[in-house]
Scaffold this active site. Structure first.
Site, PDB file in Angstrom:
ATOM      1  N   ARG A  38      -5.826   5.974   5.469  1.00  0.00           N
ATOM      2  CA  ARG A  38      -6.718   6.817   4.662  1.00  0.00           C
ATOM      3  C   ARG A  38      -7.098   8.096   5.412  1.00  0.00           C
ATOM      4  O   ARG A  38      -7.269   9.151   4.802  1.00  0.00           O
ATOM      5  CB  ARG A  38      -7.976   6.031   4.267  1.00  0.00           C
ATOM      6  N   LYS A 199      -2.576 -11.970 -13.695  1.00  0.00           N
ATOM      7  CA  LYS A 199      -3.203 -12.177 -14.986  1.00  0.00           C
ATOM      8  C   LYS A 199      -3.039 -11.009 -15.954  1.00  0.00           C
ATOM      9  O   LYS A 199      -3.222  -9.861 -15.583  1.00  0.00           O
ATOM     10  CB  LYS A 199      -4.692 -12.453 -14.794  1.00  0.00           C
ATOM     11  N   GLY A 357      -3.043  -2.075  -4.393  1.00  0.00           N
ATOM     12  CA  GLY A 357      -2.949  -2.758  -3.091  1.00  0.00           C
ATOM     13  C   GLY A 357      -1.776  -3.700  -2.939  1.00  0.00           C
ATOM     14  O   GLY A 357      -1.001  -3.607  -1.980  1.00  0.00           O
ATOM     15  N   GLY A 380      -8.351   0.894  -7.764  1.00  0.00           N
ATOM     16  CA  GLY A 380      -9.042   1.036  -9.043  1.00  0.00           C
ATOM     17  C   GLY A 380      -8.717   2.319  -9.771  1.00  0.00           C
ATOM     18  O   GLY A 380      -8.505   2.326 -10.990  1.00  0.00           O
TER      19      GLY A 380
END
Length: 399
Positions: A38, A199, A357, A380
């Site tokens: 990062r 999922k 990720g 996200g």
């Protein structure tokens, strides 16, 4: 894509104060970062502003202090790692506004860098309080956002500051937005999307958005089991959201209506227990899964067919693995497809953009992370972009 200003639009910034939002939320162990990617990502922006003579003040969050000060969550913990990557000394400033910040700016020379404390120590950050944003903005001459990973949050330092100061995208943000625009905003067709993961429920909005935008939707991971069950396949004791079969059928119908082909595996790798190289491991047709078996990866025939699909495409968006890739040999399909995509990208026939990720970990595991056109480390924010949702931090730059 809406026009946003970049560092190229800055004039003479000698002696000017740059408020730069970066992501320094680093994974730490024994007092030092275990991964500084990062910091590497924002290094070009920080050094470019410093080299042009600005006083650079870094704004960042660390952990989730929820508007309270915790000494263990101070950004001073990452100062050493940031200095190492930048190869420059930086000044730690234990506030984000007020006299301490004003004094520090007076001490900093042109081209120097200061690191402000954790912006989430103040409740005004996550509340996007205009007064809090105004207080910080009072110290700066312009604002640079280089934290795409936080762009899906409308916080004071990701969105609010852009309303009080001239706002620019940093180099990492600029590269991210250009790559995403090339992938889904204004892509070269045919476009394929690989969507995997455990999922369907966590990717419903992604799937619904993609069927109207891509020509090929490749579904892998546990999600594929839910779609197979929706088509009447007995998936044994595989991970499967049986309550979502109606939803899966609706997505299949919407895809057909939009001219998007949904690709599900027709041969699969199964086992009776989830373990590395289990004795019960076998490959079979999807219609031959026994009641006591679970599907853990896409089979070799389907993987080869999917590779052929990618060869017909010009653009690829990828989020999520094809199987339980953390455990061998259930990484086989993910690795094979990732290597095909990487080879096509290197040949110049495919623009490939991946993010999230698990996806980054899977591509690194396959040894091709650097061979894709662009790999987003934002979890996200990348998902919300795939869902077609406006990102507040990006919208503020284009306002």
């Amino acid at each position: 894509m809406s026009r946003f200003k970049t560092l190229d639009d800055l004039g003479d910034i000698t002696g000017k104060v740059a408020l730069v939002r970066v992501d320094l939320n680093l994974p730490m162990k024994d007092g030092s970062a275990t991964d500084v990617s990062r910091v590497e990502a924002v290094k070009p922006t920080i050094l470019e502003l410093a080299e042009k003579g600005a006083k650079v003040l870094l704004l960042a969050h660390y952990g989730r202090p929820k508007g309270q000060r915790f000494s263990t969550m101070s950004t001073s913990f990452v100062q050493g790692d940031v200095e190492k990557v930048l190869d420059k000394e930086i000044m730690f400033i234990p506030e984000v506004m007020g006299p301490v910040v004003e004094q520090s700016i007076g001490i900093l020379g042109n081209g120097d860098i200061g690191l402000l404390d954790n912006v989430r120590f103040w409740p005004g950050e996550e509340a996007n309080d205009p007064e809090f944003a105004r207080g910080m903005a009072a110290h700066g001459d312009f604002y640079v956002n280089d934290a795409f990973s936080a762009a899906h949050r409308a916080h004071a330092t990701t969105e609010g500051l852009a309303h009080h100061l001239p706002a620019y995208a940093g180099r990492a943000m600029e590269a991210e937005l250009k790559a995403l625009d090339a992938a889904l905003g204004n892509p070269e067709a045919p476009v394929a999307a690989v969507v995997g993961g455990a999922k369907v429920s966590t990717k419903l909005d992604v799937l619904t958005n993609l069927v109207g935008k891509v020509q090929h939707l490749i579904i892998g991971g546990g999600m594929a089991n839910t779609f197979l069950a929706a088509k009447g396949v007995d998936v044994g004791k595989s991970l499967c959201e049986h309550e979502l079969t109606d939803t899966a059928n609706r997505i299949i119908d919407e895809a057909a209506h939009a001219g998007c082909t949904v690709h599900l595996p027709y041969d699969v790798v199964v086992a009776k227990e989830f373990a590395a190289n289990p004795a019960s491991l076998r490959t079979c047709n999807v219609h031959e899964v026994a009641d006591d078996e679970m599907i853990l990866d896409v089979g070799p025939l389907a993987t080869e067919a999917l590779a052929d699909v990618l060869k017909t495409c010009r653009t690829l968006v990828w989020n999520g693995p094809m199987g339980a890739f953390e455990t061998e040999p259930f990484d086989t399909a993910t690795v094979a497809l990732a290597r095909t995509a990487a080879a096509l990208t290197q040949d110049g026939s495919l623009i490939s953009v991946a993010g999230g990720g698990d996806t980054v970990a899977a591509l690194a595991h396959a040894g091709v992370k650097d061979d894709f056109t662009f790999v987003s480390t934002a979890g996200g924010a990348f998902l919300e972009w795939m869902e077609g949702k406006p990102l507040p931090g990006v919208a503020a730059l284009t306002a």
